[in-house]
Motif scaffolding. Structure first.
Motif, PDB file in Angstrom:
ATOM      1  N   LYS A  75       0.814  -1.220   0.000  1.00  0.00           N
ATOM      2  CA  LYS A  75       0.000   0.000   0.000  1.00  0.00           C
ATOM      3  C   LYS A  75       0.846   1.267   0.000  1.00  0.00           C
ATOM      4  O   LYS A  75       0.321   2.370  -0.110  1.00  0.00           O
ATOM      5  CB  LYS A  75      -0.910   0.010   1.229  1.00  0.00           C
ATOM      6  CG  LYS A  75      -1.928  -1.107   1.233  1.00  0.00           C
ATOM      7  CD  LYS A  75      -2.714  -1.094   2.527  1.00  0.00           C
ATOM      8  CE  LYS A  75      -3.634  -2.296   2.617  1.00  0.00           C
ATOM      9  NZ  LYS A  75      -4.299  -2.366   3.919  1.00  0.00           N
ATOM     10  N   SER A  76       2.158   1.112   0.149  1.00  0.00           N
ATOM     11  CA  SER A  76       3.063   2.245   0.273  1.00  0.00           C
ATOM     12  C   SER A  76       3.326   2.900  -1.081  1.00  0.00           C
ATOM     13  O   SER A  76       3.453   2.227  -2.101  1.00  0.00           O
ATOM     14  CB  SER A  76       4.393   1.772   0.878  1.00  0.00           C
ATOM     15  OG  SER A  76       5.304   2.830   0.978  1.00  0.00           O
ATOM     16  N   LEU A  77       3.410   4.218  -1.089  1.00  0.00           N
ATOM     17  CA  LEU A  77       3.696   4.969  -2.307  1.00  0.00           C
ATOM     18  C   LEU A  77       5.088   4.660  -2.842  1.00  0.00           C
ATOM     19  O   LEU A  77       5.299   4.593  -4.048  1.00  0.00           O
ATOM     20  CB  LEU A  77       3.568   6.472  -2.021  1.00  0.00           C
ATOM     21  CG  LEU A  77       3.839   7.433  -3.156  1.00  0.00           C
ATOM     22  CD1 LEU A  77       2.845   7.201  -4.295  1.00  0.00           C
ATOM     23  CD2 LEU A  77       3.769   8.866  -2.668  1.00  0.00           C
ATOM     24  N   HIS A  92      13.822   1.405  -1.754  1.00  0.00           N
ATOM     25  CA  HIS A  92      13.396   2.155  -2.937  1.00  0.00           C
ATOM     26  C   HIS A  92      14.653   2.542  -3.717  1.00  0.00           C
ATOM     27  O   HIS A  92      15.677   2.855  -3.113  1.00  0.00           O
ATOM     28  CB  HIS A  92      12.633   3.414  -2.512  1.00  0.00           C
ATOM     29  CG  HIS A  92      12.050   4.188  -3.635  1.00  0.00           C
ATOM     30  ND1 HIS A  92      10.952   3.754  -4.342  1.00  0.00           N
ATOM     31  CD2 HIS A  92      12.404   5.370  -4.176  1.00  0.00           C
ATOM     32  CE1 HIS A  92      10.652   4.651  -5.271  1.00  0.00           C
ATOM     33  NE2 HIS A  92      11.530   5.636  -5.192  1.00  0.00           N
ATOM     34  N   LEU A 111      10.038   9.723   2.512  1.00  0.00           N
ATOM     35  CA  LEU A 111       8.899   8.812   2.401  1.00  0.00           C
ATOM     36  C   LEU A 111       9.273   7.410   2.874  1.00  0.00           C
ATOM     37  O   LEU A 111       8.529   6.779   3.639  1.00  0.00           O
ATOM     38  CB  LEU A 111       8.391   8.762   0.960  1.00  0.00           C
ATOM     39  CG  LEU A 111       7.648  10.008   0.475  1.00  0.00           C
ATOM     40  CD1 LEU A 111       7.430   9.942  -1.041  1.00  0.00           C
ATOM     41  CD2 LEU A 111       6.326  10.168   1.196  1.00  0.00           C
ATOM     42  N   GLN A 115       7.731   5.744   6.307  1.00  0.00           N
ATOM     43  CA  GLN A 115       6.981   4.496   6.177  1.00  0.00           C
ATOM     44  C   GLN A 115       7.643   3.379   6.985  1.00  0.00           C
ATOM     45  O   GLN A 115       6.960   2.632   7.682  1.00  0.00           O
ATOM     46  CB  GLN A 115       6.877   4.071   4.707  1.00  0.00           C
ATOM     47  CG  GLN A 115       5.883   4.870   3.909  1.00  0.00           C
ATOM     48  CD  GLN A 115       4.468   4.665   4.429  1.00  0.00           C
ATOM     49  OE1 GLN A 115       3.893   3.589   4.314  1.00  0.00           O
ATOM     50  NE2 GLN A 115       3.917   5.715   4.999  1.00  0.00           N
TER      51      GLN A 115
END
Length: 129
Positions: A75-77, A92, A111, A115
């Protein structure tokens, strides 16, 4: 063109560097409610290009609910879940060439860190990393 040296200098002037090698930095950022979160940035090459891999620990893999981590990461961007040396991470990757350190590095950095810290809080109820 942004270089690995530019990224190192950017990090050194803004964050508490805990460990550094030729192609890797580990440092700490403050998060919510007096919590902190460690993050690593690796300078990697692949597909004929240079990349920055941003990773932040969530907990020890054998002590967390891995299925729940995958659900949260899904669900994480930004980021994907992985395990390295027994530590569950949120990771990432961004291309280094023509990178704007302020927008294209720092934004996903925060981010990922925020998270990972939220995941760590939910999965371990601690602030170990």
């Amino acid at each position: 063109m942004t270089s690995w040296t530019d990224v190192i200098n950017f990090v050194r002037t803004r964050y508490e560097v805990l460990e550094e090698t030729g192609d890797w930095l580990r440092f700490r950022l403050d998060t919510e409610e007096s919590r902190t979160q460690q993050v690593s940035v690796h300078h990697v090459t692949g597909d004929g290009a240079a990349w920055l891999e941003i990773s932040s620990p969530v907990g020890y893999a054998d002590k967390i609910d891995a299925r729940r981590l995958l659900e949260l990461a899904g669900k994480s961007l930004v980021g994907g879940a992985g395990v390295v040396d027994g530590v569950a991470l949120l990771k990432h990757t961004v291309p280094l060439a023509d990178l704007s350190v302020r927008d294209e590095f720092e934004r996903p950095l925060h981010l990922v860190v925020n998270q990972a810290d939220a995941f760590e809080r939910e999965l371990t109820d601690s602030d170990e990393f």
